[in-house]
Design an enzyme around this catalytic site. Structure first.
Site, PDB file in Angstrom:
ATOM      1  N   LYS A 188       0.814  -1.221   0.000  1.00 17.63           N
ATOM      2  CA  LYS A 188       0.000   0.000   0.000  1.00 17.63           C
ATOM      3  C   LYS A 188       0.848   1.272   0.000  1.00 17.63           C
ATOM      4  CE  LYS A 188      -4.320  -1.701   1.895  1.00 17.63           C
ATOM      5  NZ  LYS A 188      -5.381  -1.535   2.894  1.00 17.63           N
TER       6      LYS A 188
ATOM      7  N   LYS B  29      -7.196  -8.329  -8.795  1.00 17.45           N
ATOM      8  CA  LYS B  29      -8.302  -8.448  -7.844  1.00 17.45           C
ATOM      9  C   LYS B  29      -9.397  -7.431  -8.173  1.00 17.45           C
ATOM     10  CE  LYS B  29      -8.995  -8.609  -2.824  1.00 17.45           C
ATOM     11  NZ  LYS B  29      -8.372  -8.317  -1.518  1.00 17.45           N
TER      12      LYS B  29
ATOM     13  N   LYS C 295     -12.616  -1.459  -6.034  1.00 17.45           N
ATOM     14  CA  LYS C 295     -13.359  -0.216  -6.257  1.00 17.45           C
ATOM     15  C   LYS C 295     -12.459   0.875  -6.820  1.00 17.45           C
ATOM     16  CE  LYS C 295     -13.395   2.986  -2.588  1.00 17.45           C
ATOM     17  NZ  LYS C 295     -13.742   4.104  -3.303  1.00 17.45           N
TER      18      LYS C 295
END
Length: 333
Positions: A114, A198, A201
């Site tokens: 991240k 994956k 959103k």
């Protein structure tokens, strides 16, 4: 066997099919097992580890709550609350931060992913959020935590933290060491546009995912345009090798039907994708359309959603405040 189950979902908005099949569908099944006591948290403290628009965050907290209820989580059977309304989460996270070790956090692969290349610019919250996750779980004496692949490492850390706290303060089993719950008959849900990515959103293309707020026409269009390959559907599981899009769509169908991938392969063996996509669309519409309608209806009543969160937070606070009081006494406060 009695299970006390804790799980949380980040209020990032626009929850999709991957969130439903990977977590929320399982939450409903766990709740409906009479031997379980379930606590479901909208983890808004976790959400702010990256910059959020305050108005959007408030909206997303309500939307996540509405999604829980629309999918079948019953606030009279389970506790539904948002993390920031229970002060014990922040207090316990600090105490457990002083028990945790930097070496443990340095091994967390999700932070590396991240934070990206420039981790010096990442927030301390993003780095230490697995400790807050441990606090979330340990405050409620949870015996079991539903986890996917991306959270297994964090649950291992939670277990290590619990054991170290118990050892440091010579209190055997004070913090319960939780067990992971790995979902059976579940395929990881990938993007409809790329079978090796994956479903997310954050993907700029809305065609890459089925949102839980999509209507019938949107679902039909997305499955119609979903990426496939030129071959017919396989006759055996081994024939899915290097066919990620076929594997993803068959996996989605299998998860919706709660059946093994092999059963789905037998059902559609040798058939073409157009026939399979028709059946997949029907299964998705059957499952998602009622959820979508209910989410939209619930979002029209903000007072009701806020009352669910307030009631749930009061129930959660009664449990968590007792545990944090005992933790403070053990530490010497």
């Amino acid at each position: 066997m009695f299970k006390k189950i804790f799980s949380g979902v980040q209020p990032t908005g626009n929850l999709h099919l991957g969130n439903y099949l990977g977590a929320i569908k399982n939450f409903v099944e766990l709740q409906n097992d009479k031997g379980n006591e379930c606590i479901f948290c909208v983890v808004d403290l976790h959400a702010i580890t990256v910059k959020q628009d305050p108005k959007e965050l408030k909206k997303n907290i309500r939307e996540t709550t509405a999604t829980f209820i629309a999918c079948g989580i019953d606030p009279t059977q389970s506790i539904i609350f948002n993390q920031s309304m229970v002060p014990a989460h922040s207090e316990a996270a600090w105490i457990l931060s002083c028990v945790s070790r930097i070496g443990w956090l340095n091994r967390m692969t999700q932070f590396k992913e991240k934070a990206g290349k420039d981790k010096e610019k990442a927030s301390i919250g993003l780095y230490s959020y697995p400790v807050l996750m441990a606090a979330d779980i340990l405050l409620y004496d949870a015996t079991h935590v539903p986890v996917g692949d991306d959270q297994k490492q964090h649950l291992e850390l939670c277990r290590d933290i619990a054991q170290k706290f118990n050892n440091d303060f010579n209190v055997k089993d004070f913090l319960k060491v939780p067990e992971p719950m790995i979902q059976k008959k579940f395929s990881r849900i990938m993007s409809l546009k790329d079978g090796i990515k994956k479903m997310s959103k954050s993907d700029p293309s809305d065609l890459s995912r089925v949102n839980l707020t999509d209507n019938k026409e949107e679902i039909l269009n997305k499955i119609k345009k979903a990426k496939t390959d030129p071959l017919p559907l396989p006759e055996e599981l081994k024939n899915l090798t290097e066919r990620p899009e076929a594997e993803n769509l068959l996996g989605i169908y299998s998860s919706l039907k709660s059946q093994d991938l092999e059963n789905s392969i037998n059902e559609f063996s040798g058939k073409n994708f157009s026939e399979f996509k028709k059946r997949l669309s029907e299964a998705l519409i059957d499952k998602i359309e009622p959820i979508s309608k209910e989410i939209k209806k619930l979002l029209g009543d903000e007072k009701y959603l806020d009352s669910i969160l307030l009631d749930g937070s009061n129930k959660a606070d009664k449990i968590a405040s007792k545990k944090i009081k005992e933790m403070k006494e053990l530490v010497g406060f």
